[in-house]
Design an enzyme around this catalytic site. Structure first.
Site, short mmCIF file in Angstrom:
data_model
loop_
_atom_site.label_atom_id
_atom_site.label_comp_id
_atom_site.label_asym_id
_atom_site.label_seq_id
_atom_site.Cartn_x
_atom_site.Cartn_y
_atom_site.Cartn_z
N ASP A 8 0.88 -1.15 0.00
CA ASP A 8 0.00 0.00 0.00
C ASP A 8 0.93 1.22 0.00
OD1 ASP A 8 -2.28 1.69 0.50
OD2 ASP A 8 -1.63 1.77 2.60
N LEU A 9 0.42 2.38 -0.33
CA LEU A 9 1.26 3.57 -0.39
C LEU A 9 1.08 4.48 0.83
CD1 LEU A 9 3.13 5.61 -1.86
CD2 LEU A 9 1.12 6.42 -3.08
N ASP A 10 -0.13 5.07 0.92
CA ASP A 10 -0.39 6.08 1.96
C ASP A 10 -0.31 5.45 3.34
OD1 ASP A 10 -0.97 8.18 0.11
OD2 ASP A 10 -2.94 7.31 -0.23
N THR A 16 1.54 10.19 3.66
CA THR A 16 0.49 10.98 3.00
C THR A 16 -0.88 10.75 3.66
OG1 THR A 16 0.72 9.24 1.37
CG2 THR A 16 1.38 11.46 0.69
N LYS A 44 -9.08 5.53 5.85
CA LYS A 44 -7.81 5.03 5.33
C LYS A 44 -8.02 3.86 4.38
CE LYS A 44 -4.72 6.56 8.99
NZ LYS A 44 -3.84 6.14 10.09
N GLY A 45 -7.40 3.92 3.23
CA GLY A 45 -7.51 2.83 2.25
C GLY A 45 -8.73 2.92 1.38
N SER A 115 -2.40 0.60 -4.33
CA SER A 115 -2.93 1.77 -3.63
C SER A 115 -4.23 2.21 -4.27
CB SER A 115 -1.92 2.93 -3.71
OG SER A 115 -2.52 4.14 -3.27
N ALA A 116 -5.16 2.65 -3.44
CA ALA A 116 -6.43 3.17 -3.95
C ALA A 116 -6.28 4.56 -4.54
CB ALA A 116 -7.45 3.22 -2.81
N ASN A 119 -3.45 9.39 -7.20
CA ASN A 119 -2.25 10.23 -7.16
C ASN A 119 -0.97 9.42 -6.96
OD1 ASN A 119 -3.40 13.05 -7.21
ND2 ASN A 119 -4.49 12.27 -5.42
N LYS A 146 -10.83 -1.40 -1.83
CA LYS A 146 -10.65 -2.04 -0.53
C LYS A 146 -11.89 -1.73 0.32
CE LYS A 146 -5.76 -0.93 -0.97
NZ LYS A 146 -4.62 -0.13 -0.50
N GLU A 170 0.10 -3.29 4.58
CA GLU A 170 -0.98 -2.31 4.72
C GLU A 170 -0.97 -1.64 6.09
OE1 GLU A 170 -3.53 -0.72 3.68
OE2 GLU A 170 -3.87 -1.50 1.67
N ASP A 171 -1.43 -0.38 6.13
CA ASP A 171 -1.57 0.31 7.42
C ASP A 171 -3.04 0.47 7.82
OD1 ASP A 171 -2.09 2.23 5.35
OD2 ASP A 171 -2.01 3.79 6.88
C1 BG6 Z 1 -5.73 5.62 -0.19
C2 BG6 Z 1 -5.85 6.44 1.08
O1 BG6 Z 1 -4.42 5.19 -0.33
O2 BG6 Z 1 -6.09 6.39 -1.31
C3 BG6 Z 1 -7.24 7.03 1.19
O3 BG6 Z 1 -5.57 5.63 2.20
C4 BG6 Z 1 -7.56 7.82 -0.08
O4 BG6 Z 1 -7.28 7.87 2.32
C5 BG6 Z 1 -7.41 6.91 -1.30
O5 BG6 Z 1 -8.90 8.31 -0.04
C6 BG6 Z 1 -7.70 7.62 -2.60
O6 BG6 Z 1 -6.71 8.58 -2.84
P1 BG6 Z 1 -6.77 9.68 -3.96
O7 BG6 Z 1 -5.37 10.23 -3.97
O8 BG6 Z 1 -7.11 9.00 -5.26
O9 BG6 Z 1 -7.81 10.68 -3.57
MG MG Z 2 -2.68 3.20 3.62
#
Ligand code: BG6
Ligand code: MG
Length: 218
Positions: A8-10, A16, A44-45, A115-116, A119, A146, A170-171
């Protein structure tokens, strides 16, 4: 031995998750919905539109906005979020992550991103680690986000790996649910109680070393 690690990223590779929180909080204040870190755990996620839906539901305002207005609110949040991620540099990699990525490469372990976040490629680029990833799942290509298993299944597929040969990291509560729904080995980063469905939990990325992954895989 495992053949791939899917991250996972964030909140795992960089912090982030905090920027998402600050950007949603700013939007929430504007529309009269306040929330704390405990509620933020539920975001989150979770993808952007579902996060907005949960915030509106918290404030009892889920029927106050048209779809178009909801899109505009989500865009406003994302515009603010992007001003934060524009400033991300390699110094924002969480402790232990650069060494872990190097060690995985040295041992010919495949590296994937699940990652969801839409960005994600931009963040990886700003962190200076875009090239370290063998594959990145495009979250827009998936039917279910997720906690559904789709994103980890797709990551394994893109790496040409069987689920049983991969580790997911994952966090988020929703993220561990997603990995386990895919029947993949799950490592959680964060609070052991929140992430108790993981096969193993570390409290910080500092502890997330190649040697540890080898040890817990056995
Ligand atoms: C996940 C985050 O990685 O990405 C969520 O944990 C976030 O908090 C989701 O809503 C979507 O991100 P983005 O950058 O497409 O708005
Ligand atoms: Mg995360």
């Amino acid at each position: 031995m495992f053949k791939g690690v899917i991250f996972d990223l964030d909140g795992v590779i960089t912090d982030t998750a905090e920027y998402h929180y600050l950007a949603w909080q700013a939007l929430g204040e504007k529309i009269g919905i306040t929330f704390d870190r405990a509620f933020n755990e539920n975001l989150k996620g979770v993808d952007r539109m579902e996060s907005l839906r949960r915030i509106l539901a918290l404030g009892g305002k889920e029927n106050d906005y048209s779809n178009e207005e909801k899109e505009a609110l989500a865009t406003e949040k994302n515009d603010l979020y992007q001003t934060f991620i524009d400033k991300v540099t390699p110094a924002d990699l969480l402790p232990g992550i650069p060494k872990l990525l190097n060690d995985l490469q040295d041992h010919k372990i495949a590296i994937g991103l699940a990652s969801a976040s839409k960005n994600a490629p931009k963040i990886l680029k700003n962190l200076g680690i875009l090239a370290e990833f063998d594959t990145i799942v495009d979250p827009a290509s998936l039917k279910h986000g997720k906690p559904a298993p789709d994103i980890f299944i797709q990551a394994a597929k893109q790496l040409n790996l069987e689920i049983k040969d991969a580790i997911g990291v994952e966090d988020a509560y929703s993220g561990i649910e997603s990995i386990k729904a895919a029947h993949m080995f799950a490592v959680g980063v964060g609070d052991a109680e929140t992430l108790k469905k993981a096969d193993y939990v570390v409290s910080s990325t500092k502890d997330l070393t190649y040697d540890l992954l080898v040890k817990i895989w056995k």
